[in-house]
Design a protein around this motif. Structure first.
Motif, PDB file in Angstrom:
ATOM      1  N   PHE A  75      35.754  64.096 -14.771  1.00 46.72           N
ATOM      2  CA  PHE A  75      36.726  65.152 -15.017  1.00 46.72           C
ATOM      3  C   PHE A  75      38.142  64.670 -14.731  1.00 46.72           C
ATOM      4  O   PHE A  75      39.086  65.022 -15.440  1.00 46.72           O
ATOM      5  N   MET A  76      38.300  63.875 -13.684  1.00 46.28           N
ATOM      6  CA  MET A  76      39.638  63.384 -13.342  1.00 46.28           C
ATOM      7  C   MET A  76      40.188  62.487 -14.453  1.00 46.28           C
ATOM      8  O   MET A  76      41.387  62.517 -14.744  1.00 46.28           O
ATOM      9  N   GLN A  77      39.321  61.701 -15.079  1.00 42.24           N
ATOM     10  CA  GLN A  77      39.781  60.871 -16.199  1.00 42.24           C
ATOM     11  C   GLN A  77      40.266  61.746 -17.351  1.00 42.24           C
ATOM     12  O   GLN A  77      41.340  61.515 -17.924  1.00 42.24           O
ATOM     13  N   VAL A  78      39.479  62.759 -17.691  1.00 44.63           N
ATOM     14  CA  VAL A  78      39.886  63.675 -18.756  1.00 44.63           C
ATOM     15  C   VAL A  78      41.155  64.408 -18.371  1.00 44.63           C
ATOM     16  O   VAL A  78      42.063  64.597 -19.191  1.00 44.63           O
ATOM     17  N   LEU A  79      41.247  64.818 -17.107  1.00 45.23           N
ATOM     18  CA  LEU A  79      42.415  65.565 -16.649  1.00 45.23           C
ATOM     19  C   LEU A  79      43.679  64.710 -16.749  1.00 45.23           C
ATOM     20  O   LEU A  79      44.727  65.190 -17.214  1.00 45.23           O
ATOM     21  N   VAL A  92      51.140  52.392 -28.460  1.00 44.16           N
ATOM     22  CA  VAL A  92      50.374  53.113 -29.478  1.00 44.16           C
ATOM     23  C   VAL A  92      48.883  52.921 -29.263  1.00 44.16           C
ATOM     24  O   VAL A  92      48.087  53.869 -29.351  1.00 44.16           O
ATOM     25  N   LYS A  93      48.478  51.681 -28.939  1.00 47.21           N
ATOM     26  CA  LYS A  93      47.059  51.417 -28.688  1.00 47.21           C
ATOM     27  C   LYS A  93      46.556  52.243 -27.510  1.00 47.21           C
ATOM     28  O   LYS A  93      45.467  52.829 -27.559  1.00 47.21           O
ATOM     29  N   ASP A  94      47.345  52.293 -26.438  1.00 47.59           N
ATOM     30  CA  ASP A  94      46.940  53.061 -25.262  1.00 47.59           C
ATOM     31  C   ASP A  94      46.793  54.542 -25.594  1.00 47.59           C
ATOM     32  O   ASP A  94      45.857  55.204 -25.119  1.00 47.59           O
ATOM     33  N   ARG A  95      47.710  55.049 -26.411  1.00 44.38           N
ATOM     34  CA  ARG A  95      47.633  56.470 -26.771  1.00 44.38           C
ATOM     35  C   ARG A  95      46.394  56.766 -27.609  1.00 44.38           C
ATOM     36  O   ARG A  95      45.729  57.790 -27.429  1.00 44.38           O
ATOM     37  N   LEU A  96      46.078  55.863 -28.523  1.00 40.65           N
ATOM     38  CA  LEU A  96      44.890  56.058 -29.351  1.00 40.65           C
ATOM     39  C   LEU A  96      43.633  56.054 -28.492  1.00 40.65           C
ATOM     40  O   LEU A  96      42.736  56.883 -28.671  1.00 40.65           O
ATOM     41  N   LEU A  97      43.557  55.117 -27.553  1.00 40.63           N
ATOM     42  CA  LEU A  97      42.375  55.018 -26.716  1.00 40.63           C
ATOM     43  C   LEU A  97      42.305  56.155 -25.692  1.00 40.63           C
ATOM     44  O   LEU A  97      41.219  56.608 -25.330  1.00 40.63           O
ATOM     45  N   GLN A  98      43.465  56.627 -25.223  1.00 43.23           N
ATOM     46  CA  GLN A  98      43.464  57.710 -24.242  1.00 43.23           C
ATOM     47  C   GLN A  98      43.113  59.052 -24.858  1.00 43.23           C
ATOM     48  O   GLN A  98      42.672  59.963 -24.152  1.00 43.23           O
ATOM     49  N   SER A  99      43.304  59.185 -26.157  1.00 45.43           N
ATOM     50  CA  SER A  99      42.985  60.461 -26.796  1.00 45.43           C
ATOM     51  C   SER A  99      41.484  60.651 -26.973  1.00 45.43           C
ATOM     52  O   SER A  99      41.009  61.787 -27.058  1.00 45.43           O
ATOM     53  N   ASN A 100      40.721  59.563 -27.009  1.00 50.77           N
ATOM     54  CA  ASN A 100      39.283  59.667 -27.243  1.00 50.77           C
ATOM     55  C   ASN A 100      38.544  60.453 -26.164  1.00 50.77           C
ATOM     56  O   ASN A 100      37.735  61.334 -26.484  1.00 50.77           O
ATOM     57  N   PRO A 101      38.759  60.173 -24.861  1.00 52.90           N
ATOM     58  CA  PRO A 101      38.035  60.962 -23.850  1.00 52.90           C
ATOM     59  C   PRO A 101      38.325  62.456 -23.928  1.00 52.90           C
ATOM     60  O   PRO A 101      37.431  63.279 -23.695  1.00 52.90           O
ATOM     61  N   VAL A 102      39.565  62.822 -24.269  1.00 55.30           N
ATOM     62  CA  VAL A 102      39.915  64.239 -24.366  1.00 55.30           C
ATOM     63  C   VAL A 102      39.210  64.876 -25.561  1.00 55.30           C
ATOM     64  O   VAL A 102      38.657  65.987 -25.462  1.00 55.30           O
ATOM     65  N   LEU A 103      39.222  64.188 -26.697  1.00 54.40           N
ATOM     66  CA  LEU A 103      38.546  64.728 -27.874  1.00 54.40           C
ATOM     67  C   LEU A 103      37.050  64.846 -27.641  1.00 54.40           C
ATOM     68  O   LEU A 103      36.414  65.805 -28.095  1.00 54.40           O
ATOM     69  N   GLU A 104      36.472  63.876 -26.944  1.00 58.05           N
ATOM     70  CA  GLU A 104      35.041  63.953 -26.649  1.00 58.05           C
ATOM     71  C   GLU A 104      34.735  65.109 -25.696  1.00 58.05           C
ATOM     72  O   GLU A 104      33.728  65.798 -25.846  1.00 58.05           O
ATOM     73  N   TYR A 130      48.694  63.530 -19.694  1.00 59.49           N
ATOM     74  CA  TYR A 130      49.505  62.602 -20.485  1.00 59.49           C
ATOM     75  C   TYR A 130      49.764  63.147 -21.890  1.00 59.49           C
ATOM     76  O   TYR A 130      50.866  63.021 -22.434  1.00 59.49           O
ATOM     77  N   ILE A 131      48.760  63.790 -22.467  1.00 62.43           N
ATOM     78  CA  ILE A 131      48.885  64.276 -23.844  1.00 62.43           C
ATOM     79  C   ILE A 131      49.820  65.476 -23.921  1.00 62.43           C
ATOM     80  O   ILE A 131      50.681  65.557 -24.803  1.00 62.43           O
TER      81      ILE A 131
END
Length: 914
Positions: free
Chosen positions: A251-255, A135-147, A260-261
């Motif tokens: 971009f690769m990080q966001v991609l 859950v923590k990883d998902r919360l943190l991984q969603s931030n770069p996409v939202l930004e 994943y999302i």
């Protein structure tokens, strides 16, 4: 917190409530300046945290700092965002109440970073498990996409969030995060088609064009040069910071996070395809007449509307995908039979919204309306919290005079007469409705409102600074002018019908699902009303973010800009409400522990009630009745100067206490030595008890393993315990007589002592005595002597050879030497004879079948030996060595035994054959 008061002249006070001149805006800003110069970016207003963006990295966010604030009282340590996060989390765990953290401030004030710091704090300090880590990883991984999809470069901030975000984190009963939910508010969709000079479109466009692979761009129908797109052409991407954002790695990080999302590369490419649609219409230039009922201006508007709709609804769809991802395990674990069952848990909410904006557009009108509602909520909840604390402590509540901005909220949202209702009505009415007809209707409907002004209704002085297409609202934080141009179009937010029809025939299912999604949730007024309802059900915490300068320079303090933010954040109003009663309050034990050395009666230790100790202390300090109040568990001090005087007296007292420190140190050393000695004794006793307990458990387990063996050192403890337990149980539940069949079954270790076994043995003895009486009574002279003795079943044993002879030996042990020894017999029917004897004597398992020789007792302790050898004929003779030699025919004996085995099937005969 009190420990920092002695340095207040240099670093200011940690809580604005302790400002002596709390009504002075200059004193407020000066205190901010002192702390900012010392890199102290956090200050309290009661429980409200004021944060000033330092525009540089500070070493105050390490794991050590997290541990410092973890589980600590809110006021025991210096102000920090971790203190707010931890206090909210602990209140959720202990009081079982939902919490919310509201973060507000201008663009560039640090709202996004504050939200990240809170999430990072929970990620480190919350209970950990494999599911929690997911859950923590998902919360943190969603931030770069939202930004990437929701942030853009503005004149004030290189990474400005262009949407409001409500994040709900769900915890289980252990305090571990198990899911989350995000609601987005008022995405600035107009940025897709238009940006102010010096600003940029959303990050994802530049990241895609500059960082995407050639094959991906070719598949999406895009070119590497952003100048080819009208929506991106207004700003150069050659700046250093822009290149940093558009690096391939970024971009690769966001991609990767996007893959994943959306759960797959194919779906990710589909999302990017939709994203490219937002750019593709910008390439369309209407240079010739087309077969369309729209003119050039209408076609351009339709093109822009399509791009905004595609991007805005893609963003909402993406947020929903993040929500599904973050709650996937949560729903799977706590949902059954296809129905959603709400997990009984508590939530911590993070709401991030920008502060008041004095520019004049429809989006900023909505943002300012939201801030009015949040200010109304803050005042109501703050006053409610203050009143509840006063009542719980038994202190009279004095009503607080404050500006109630409900009148402004009603002006905006009131049914049929509010600005939003008028705007909706103007959008729906038939005829030529325009932004100016909307303004005229406002003047007719709310023209007499004291907080509403237009150019037509204003006085001559105000008309000079207002345009004819503007109206002014007097918000709680100041006056704001709004330009009505675009209000109707942005409020409608509709696509032309033919564009929707064409979209239905798209080959991309994602486009159909996105353009046909339910847009009711994005209606700002309804969403805000729902948000207010949610927040009213939670316990709030507040973080007010301030931007120190527009140039994003560290160490620069722009007083004019900060005064503007202090005003529009309503900080002075917050402070005035908080200071309406008492400036300082602490629990009795905390206050007494800190200041007990100032009174001889409470030093070094107070043994009575805490309230009595505090009363004696404040009396000795000379507090006047109007300066303080004693509640049920807290002391309330009205004026900061009273607390400052107490703190200065404590600082002086520390010096006098230091003169006798050598004596206290010696006493402390001796007391530590005595304590260490006694603790050692207690520890050794505990260790001895643990060792004895471990030995007992070990002996018991080993005895249980060997419980079926003969009594031995390994099982004697267990067998004794079993016997003792059985006998004690039997003692407590004795049957009424020996014939009672309810006697308990004894354990294996007590079978020889059981009553049933004893009765069986006695019955067998009686039967044997009766048979002996019938045979020998009055016929054998020594019969009377045998009556009083028990028959022993273990006296007789039998030996026989393995050959075909008919000899066998009856071994009869004797206690004296007068017996003549064992009996050697010969029988032609030796098998039948031995079988009968074994059955009668209960010696079936004790017949010894020997190979080679048999020993027997001759008499008076002498022994004889019979040697058996195979031969052609049967012969019995005395050998030269004095042994009795028996020669027997082996074949004849084997044949006879096989016949006997077939007839009787005795086990012992089978053994003899082997």
């Amino acid at each position: 917190m009190e420990s920092a008061l002695t340095a207040r002249d240099r670093v200011g006070v940690q809580d604005f409530v302790l400002l002596e001149n709390y009504t002075s805006e200059a004193a407020f800003i000066e205190n901010l300046r002192k702390r900012f110069k010392e890199n102290l970016i956090y200050t309290y207003i009661g429980s409200v945290l004021v944060s000033v963006n330092p525009y540089r990295e500070l070493e105050i966010y390490t794991k050590n700092h997290m541990e410092r604030y973890r589980g600590v009282n809110f006021y025991e340590v210096s102000p920090h965002i971790y203190a707010v996060a931890d206090n909210s989390y602990r209140s959720m765990r202990t009081e079982r109440k939902d919490q919310c953290i509201l973060i507000s401030g201008e663009s560039g004030a640090g709202k996004t970073e504050a939200s990240k710091k809170i999430l990072q704090y929970y990620a480190v300090t919350c209970p950990a498990s494999e599911q929690v880590q997911t859950v923590k990883d998902r919360l943190l991984q969603s931030n770069p996409v939202l930004e990437a999809f929701g942030n853009a470069k503005t004149l004030r901030n290189d990474n400005s969030s262009r949407f409001g975000k409500y994040m709900d984190i769900q915890f289980d009963f252990k305090g571990a995060p198990v899911g989350g939910h995000i609601i987005n508010y008022l995405l600035e969709k107009s940025r897709v088609v238009h940006q102010n000079h010096g600003e940029r479109n959303f990050h994802i466009f530049y990241q895609l064009i500059e960082g995407g692979e050639e094959d991906l761009l070719r598949r999406l129908g895009l070119e590497r040069n952003p100048q080819q797109y009208q929506y991106l052409v207004k700003v150069s991407i050659s700046t250093c910071e822009a290149k940093k954002d558009c690096r391939k790695s970024k971009f690769m990080q966001v991609l990767m996070n996007l893959i994943y999302i959306v759960a797959g590369l194919t779906d990710c490419v589909s999302v990017l395809s939709i994203l490219s649609l937002s750019l593709s219409p910008s390439c369309v230039c209407f240079l010739q007449q087309l077969m369309s009922p729209l003119n050039l201006e209408q076609a351009s508007s339709a093109r822009d509307a399509l791009s905004k709709a595609v991007y805005g609804r893609t963003f909402t769809w993406l947020v929903n995908k993040i929500n599904l991802l973050e709650n996937k395990d949560y729903l799977r674990k706590y949902t059954g039979n296809g129905r959603y069952n709400q997990l009984i848990c508590t939530n911590t909410t993070h709401l991030k919204f920008t502060a008041f904006i004095v520019f004049c557009s429809f989006e900023q009108f909505c943002i300012n309306y939201c801030n009015e509602k949040l200010q109304q909520l803050f005042i109501e909840l703050t006053l409610k919290s203050e009143q509840e604390e006063y009542e719980s402590e038994g202190i009279t509540w004095e009503p607080v005079q404050y500006f109630n901005n409900k009148i402004i909220c009603d002006l905006v949202e009131e049914k049929f007469k509010g600005i939003i209702s008028i705007l909706d009505e103007e959008c729906l009415r038939p005829g030529d409705a325009s932004d100016f007809t909307f303004l005229e209707k406002l003047e007719d409907t709310v023209g007499g409102h004291p907080h509403f002004v237009t150019h037509k209704l204003a006085d001559g002085k105000t008309r000079k600074v207002m345009g004819r297409d503007e109206f002014r609202l007097l918000h709680y934080a100041g006056e704001v002018n709004y330009n009505v141009n675009g209000f109707l179009d942005k409020n409608n937010d509709l696509l032309f019908r033919n564009l929707k029809e064409v979209s239905l025939f798209s080959a991309q299912n994602y486009i159909i699902s996105i353009l046909l999604c339910d847009v009711a949730a994005t209606q700002f007024k309804a969403s805000l009303a729902k948000l207010m309802e949610i927040l009213m059900s939670k316990e709030p915490s507040y973080i007010r973010c301030i931007k120190p300068n527009d140039s994003k320079q560290s160490g620069r303090f722009d007083e004019v800009l900060i005064r503007h933010q202090v005003k529009y954040l309503g900080l002075m109003e917050n402070l005035r409400v908080r200071r309406a009663g008492f400036a300082y309050r602490r629990r009795y034990e905390v206050f007494l522990q800190r200041y007990k050395s100032l009174c001889p009666d409470t030093w070094p230790n107070w043994q009575g009630k805490l309230a009595d100790g505090v009363a004696i202390l404040v009396k000795h300090l000379g507090y006047k009745p109007e300066e303080y109040k004693l509640g049920r568990s807290k002391i309330f001090i009205r004026f900061p100067k009273t607390l400052f005087a107490t703190e200065d007296a404590l600082e002086t007292r520390k010096h006098s206490l230091g003169e006798s420190s050598w004596h206290s140190k010696a006493c402390k050393i001796m007391s530590i030595a005595i304590q260490a000695w006694w603790r050692g004794i207690l520890a050794r006793r505990r260790a001895q008890r643990r060792r004895e307990a471990a030995d007992t458990i070990r002996r018991f387990i080993k005895g249980f393993i060997y419980r079926h063996k003969e009594r031995c050192p390994e099982n004697e403890y267990f067998l004794d315990y079993v016997r003792y337990s059985f006998l004690m149980k039997l003692h407590r539940n004795l049957p009424k007589n020996v014939l009672d069949k309810s006697w308990p079954t004894p354990p294996a270790a007590l079978v020889e002592f059981s009553v049933i076994s004893l009765l069986s043995f006695l019955c067998l003895q009686l039967e044997q005595k009766m048979i002996a009486s019938e045979i020998f009574k009055d016929k054998k002279d020594n019969y009377p002597q045998s009556v009083s003795k028990l028959f022993v079943s273990t006296r007789l044993s039998i030996s026989v050879s393995s050959l075909s002879d008919g000899l066998f030996v009856l071994h009869v042990p004797s206690d004296d030497n007068k017996q003549k020894g064992d009996v050697v017999l010969q029988s032609d029917h030796v098998i039948e004879t031995l079988t009968k004897i074994a059955i009668c004597a209960d010696k079936i398992n004790t017949i010894n079948i020997n190979q080679g020789s048999i020993k027997f007792t001759v008499g008076q302790g002498k022994e004889g030996i019979i040697d058996f050898t195979p031969g052609s004929e049967l012969l019995v003779a005395k050998a030269k060595n004095g042994h009795l030699s028996v020669v027997s025919v082996l074949k004849y004996f084997q044949m006879f035994l096989k016949q006997l085995l077939h007839k009787y099937s005795f086990d012992f005969v089978s053994v003899a054959l082997k």
